[in-house]
Design an enzyme around this catalytic site. Structure first.
Site, PDB file in Angstrom:
ATOM      1  N   SER A   1     -22.196   3.794   0.541  1.00 31.79           N
ATOM      2  CA  SER A   1     -21.331   5.020   2.014  1.00 31.79           C
ATOM      3  C   SER A   1     -22.625   6.216   1.620  1.00 31.79           C
ATOM      4  CB  SER A   1     -20.489   5.206   1.876  1.00 31.79           C
ATOM      5  OG  SER A   1     -20.007   6.588   0.562  1.00 31.79           O
TER       6      SER A   1
ATOM      7  N   TYR B   1       0.797  -1.145   0.483  1.00 31.74           N
ATOM      8  CA  TYR B   1       0.232   0.237   0.007  1.00 31.74           C
ATOM      9  C   TYR B   1       0.906   1.648  -0.111  1.00 31.74           C
ATOM     10  CZ  TYR B   1      -3.553  -3.008   1.803  1.00 31.74           C
ATOM     11  OH  TYR B   1      -4.752  -3.760   1.655  1.00 31.74           O
TER      12      TYR B   1
ATOM     13  N   ARG C   1     -15.974   0.538  -1.250  1.00 26.82           N
ATOM     14  CA  ARG C   1     -14.853   1.646  -1.738  1.00 26.82           C
ATOM     15  C   ARG C   1     -16.232   3.334  -1.902  1.00 26.82           C
ATOM     16  NH1 ARG C   1     -13.965  -3.197  -4.001  1.00 26.82           N
ATOM     17  NH2 ARG C   1     -12.247  -3.735  -3.978  1.00 26.82           N
ATOM     18  N   GLY C   2     -17.509   3.309  -0.931  1.00 22.13           N
ATOM     19  CA  GLY C   2     -17.407   4.028  -0.922  1.00 22.13           C
ATOM     20  C   GLY C   2     -19.056   4.307  -1.648  1.00 22.13           C
TER      21      GLY C   2
ATOM     22  N   LEU D   1     -17.909  -0.754   2.029  1.00 20.21           N
ATOM     23  CA  LEU D   1     -18.978  -0.142   1.693  1.00 20.21           C
ATOM     24  C   LEU D   1     -18.979   0.064   0.233  1.00 20.21           C
ATOM     25  CD1 LEU D   1     -18.672   3.387   4.606  1.00 20.21           C
ATOM     26  CD2 LEU D   1     -20.529   1.439   4.119  1.00 20.21           C
TER      27      LEU D   1
END
Length: 335
Positions: free
Chosen positions: A217, A58, A213-214, A211
């Site tokens: 959300s 990452y 990746r949003g 979620l």
């Protein structure tokens, strides 16, 4: 909010019912604020979150160094409660491209040495290869982690994004604590064979992408402009008609959330929590504001009527588009 706890499998530690996925603080979702990221890790620890998830790839080590700084600057009591889960094996090039996976025993030990240094810790709590290396039997990779456990550098073996056959082979080699895999209202593929297998073997699930990746959300606008370094700019579920369809599902979910007086994100996370005590959702909050919202899911109780309504609003397989672009889907371990 009362922080609940769950066990990571029959062989693993007790962890908080929600974990913090830290990837977005370093990579794939556009630029992030380092100070706010560290403050968010501290806020999570203060709220009782114990499980911090990262990967050595990452930001090519950036995320591990960020977590290391957050742990060093946290109060001692909070630092000691943190359990760090690390993924390894994904190979990157200087341009940030993905060039394969390496699960060879020598590579496993090499990756671990660098992670321990970047994190500033004397052991890694859960260690796992990010994706199956097609050229190395899982028994060899897991065996190398088991050797690191014998020497005190790792506490528990985890798996990531593999299927039922690989899970069984890995579990026959060494005790497996958990499988990290995507699981959400619109990503329910594990329910067919993976989840029954982990439950049979006493392996828990740490669910990422709760979620999506949003996307679910409640905060993602249809006209949102994504940065070139944001993974979602290339994700099939965020493109054109797929996006419009998926946001229609979100609006159906919003009606249920509003009736309960909670947010869309909270009801989506609560749904994952409701799927079993062997599932620990990882929330990818990059700010304290989003973290606070996610933690509110712990106070959401879903009864049978709620669950029926949610299933009707967002049926299994209702999402349009794959989880990843085609090239990345080909690398997912499905065996």
């Amino acid at each position: 909010m009362t922080m609940q706890t769950r066990s990571l499998g029959t062989t693993g530690p007790q962890v908080s019912a929600l974990g913090l996925g830290c990837m977005g603080m370093s990579a794939l979702y556009g630029d992030a604020d380092r100070a706010e990221s560290i403050a968010t890790v501290h806020a999570a620890l203060e709220a009782g979150v114990t499980l911090l998830d990262t990967g050595d790839f990452y930001g090519m080590g950036h995320n591990e160094m960020l977590i290391g700084e957050a742990l060093r600057t946290a109060p001692a009591g909070l630092r000691e409660q943190a359990l760090v889960s690390v993924k390894f094996g994904a190979l990157r090039d200087p341009e940030g491209g993905w060039v394969g996976y390496d699960g060879r025993p020598a590579a496993v030990k090499n990756f671990a040495a660098y992670s321990l240094q970047r994190l500033g810790v004397d052991h890694i709590d859960v260690y796992r290869i990010a994706r199956l290396d097609p050229d190395v039997p899982i028994e060899e990779t897991v065996g190398a982690i088991a050797e690191l456990i014998e020497k005190g550098y790792v506490r528990h073996v985890g798996l990531s994004e593999v299927g039922a056959d690989t899970i069984r082979r890995a579990a026959a080699t060494a005790p497996i604590t958990d499988l990290q895999i995507e699981y959400s209202l619109i990503s329910r593929g594990i329910e067919e064979s993976v989840l029954p297998t982990t439950r049979e073997l006493g392996i828990s699930i740490t669910a990422y992408g709760v979620l999506s990746r949003g996307l679910i959300s409640g905060h993602f606008a249809p006209d949102r402009q994504l940065a070139a370094n944001d993974f979602r700019a290339f994700s099939p579920r965020f493109q054109g008609e797929n996006l419009q369809h998926n946001l229609t599902l979100v609006e159906a979910l919003r009606k249920i959330a509003e009736q309960k007086g909670v947010s869309v994100a909270q009801i989506a996370i609560a749904w994952v929590l409701s799927r079993g005590d062997d599932i620990v959702p990882l929330v990818g909050a990059r700010t304290r504001e989003r973290l606070t919202e996610s933690l509110g899911a712990l106070d959401v109780t879903l009864d049978a009527a709620d669950l029926t309504a949610i299933e009707e609003a967002v049926p299994a397989d209702a999402a349009a588009g794959d989880r990843y672009p085609a090239a990345q889907m080909a690398h997912l371990g499905s065996k």
